[in-house]
Design an enzyme around this catalytic site. Structure first.
Site, PDB file in Angstrom:
ATOM      1  N   TYR A  83       0.837  -1.204   0.000  1.00 60.39           N
ATOM      2  CA  TYR A  83       0.000   0.000   0.000  1.00 60.39           C
ATOM      3  C   TYR A  83       0.868   1.249   0.000  1.00 60.39           C
ATOM      4  CZ  TYR A  83      -4.297   2.618   0.606  1.00 60.39           C
ATOM      5  OH  TYR A  83      -5.362   3.440   0.390  1.00 60.39           O
ATOM      6  N   HIS A 119      -7.919  10.573   2.661  1.00 60.36           N
ATOM      7  CA  HIS A 119      -7.851  10.598   1.197  1.00 60.36           C
ATOM      8  C   HIS A 119      -8.358   9.294   0.595  1.00 60.36           C
ATOM      9  CE1 HIS A 119      -6.103  10.423  -2.854  1.00 60.36           C
ATOM     10  NE2 HIS A 119      -6.015  11.737  -2.813  1.00 60.36           N
ATOM     11  N   ASP A 120      -7.902   8.179   1.147  1.00 61.57           N
ATOM     12  CA  ASP A 120      -8.269   6.871   0.603  1.00 61.57           C
ATOM     13  C   ASP A 120      -9.336   6.174   1.433  1.00 61.57           C
ATOM     14  OD1 ASP A 120      -6.301   7.437  -1.212  1.00 61.57           O
ATOM     15  OD2 ASP A 120      -4.923   5.860  -0.569  1.00 61.57           O
ATOM     16  N   THR A 121      -9.863   6.869   2.447  1.00 60.62           N
ATOM     17  CA  THR A 121     -10.851   6.250   3.333  1.00 60.62           C
ATOM     18  C   THR A 121     -12.088   7.147   3.401  1.00 60.62           C
ATOM     19  OG1 THR A 121      -9.629   7.231   5.194  1.00 60.62           O
ATOM     20  CG2 THR A 121      -9.174   4.914   4.664  1.00 60.62           C
TER      21      THR A 121
END
Length: 384
Positions: free
Chosen positions: A165, A221-223
């Site tokens: 990740y 940002h990704d959640t």
């Protein structure tokens, strides 16, 4: 529009309560925010040296914590943000400057985003100055803390952990983009990771100005807002009670780089926290019009610093935080969130040296401008 009455309608809620359920499961990266962790990847290079404290008019330490891509109403509905707002001043008139992320970060330390309308790998010439120049002139210590950055002063575009990740991205690291910092080894070493942070807070060597960027999950940002809020429960709320982090003269800005929606005028939920907030202002709102440039003018006003000769001298966009201006006697422009404000969601059509479609040359600082610190304009060596 979120009003002060609706903002605090739910009162002060428990730090573990969340307004909504989340599809993302938060995992604490370490047992506490003051502990090191192999998840952070990079080993600490040891603590920063203990430096003298340069007194400010209102605060002696300024901390910025930036989160990602969230509309004002979304954050206002979160119980954790409501709890934090009860401990500080909610800036209902705070605005980001453009889209996407990277230009907002660049503007917060350099007073301009140079026309950038992307998150590309760009560099800014060494004769373009930043807040670092202004701080160092007065002997004020500074650093950045980047979660999951593998080594201090890391120059790469991003970094992927062994789990596959990509937690760290360069576009959220404002000072590394400026060659005046990244190409200066002593300065680059002050762009540090969270293992360094654990040492610095434990040894009480945190600097007077520092910028914090969580990783791509923790910053939302990704959640989503709930995952982001769980990270705040884990990281920020305990640190607010830590005297090595939050002193009686610490001012903390918790904010977002930009809104998620590009069709609205970039109003982002922002809170001033810390020991420098007077008790009678805790749980209040301030509808003064601020932008990311206000982070520069506020430190200029507090420490009587020079100016950059950029948009930190733009009187429309660079109001000083009222909690500071009221104590220093600085006069803001009178604009509030109910005023007719500039459109700050425009992207792609603003000229500058980092916009290939609307290119304009790098310009020298405006040496005629008067900043909030009332000092002269700083002109870096090599500037024509």
């Amino acid at each position: 529009m979120i009003t002060p009455s609706s903002l605090f309608a739910f009162g002060v809620l428990s730090s573990v309560a969340l307004a909504q359920t989340s599809s993302f499961t938060f995992t604490a990266p370490a047992s506490s925010p003051t502990d090191t962790s192999s998840f952070y990847v990079g080993p600490s290079n040891g603590t920063l040296p203990k430096s003298k404290t340069v007194p400010g008019c209102v605060f002696d330490r300024f901390i910025q914590i930036w989160l990602e891509n969230t509309d004002f109403a979304t954050a206002a509905a979160s119980s954790v943000y409501q709890e934090l707002s009860a401990q500080g001043i909610t800036l209902t008139g705070y605005y980001a400057l453009t889209h996407p992320s990277e230009p907002n970060y660049l503007a917060s330390v350099g007073g301009d985003f140079w026309g950038l309308a992307s998150d590309d790998f760009v560099t800014i010439p060494a004769n373009i100055s930043t807040v670092v120049d202004l701080l160092e002139l007065e002997g004020i210590s500074w650093a950045e803390y980047m979660e999951n950055m593998p080594t201090d002063g890391y120059q790469g575009y991003n970094y992927t952990n062994s789990d596959g990740y990509t937690y760290y991205v360069r576009k959220h690291n404002p000072l590394i983009v400026y060659d005046s910092v990244s190409q200066n080894p002593g300065r680059a070493a002050r762009i540090r990771n969270f293992n360094d942070f654990a040492y610095d807070v434990g040894n009480n060597t945190l600097p007077q100005w520092f910028f914090v960027t969580p990783n791509m999950k923790d910053d939302g940002h990704d959640t989503d807002i709930n995952y982001q809020a769980q990270w705040l429960n884990y990281w920020l709320l305990p640190l607010l009670k830590n005297s090595n982090f939050n002193t009686e003269k610490t001012l903390i800005l918790l904010t977002f780089d930009e809104t998620e929606l590009y069709t609205i005028n970039n109003n982002v939920y922002s809170i001033l926290l810390g020991g420098a907030i007077p008790d009678h202002l805790k749980g209040t709102t301030d509808d003064t019009f601020y932008t990311h440039y206000s982070t520069i003018t506020t430190i200029q006003n507090n420490w009587k610093l020079r100016n950059l000769g950029r948009h930190d001298c733009n009187k429309t966009l660079s109001n000083v935080f009222k909690v500071v201006a009221d104590q220093t006697g600085y006069k803001n422009n009178g604009l509030t969130n109910s005023s007719t404000l500039p459109l700050l969601n425009i992207t792609g059509t603003i000229p500058g040296p980092l916009n290939p479609q609307y290119w304009a040359p790098w310009r020298a600082p405006d040496i005629t401008c008067v900043g909030a610190g009332e000092g002269p304009t700083y002109v870096s060596p090599g500037t024509n």
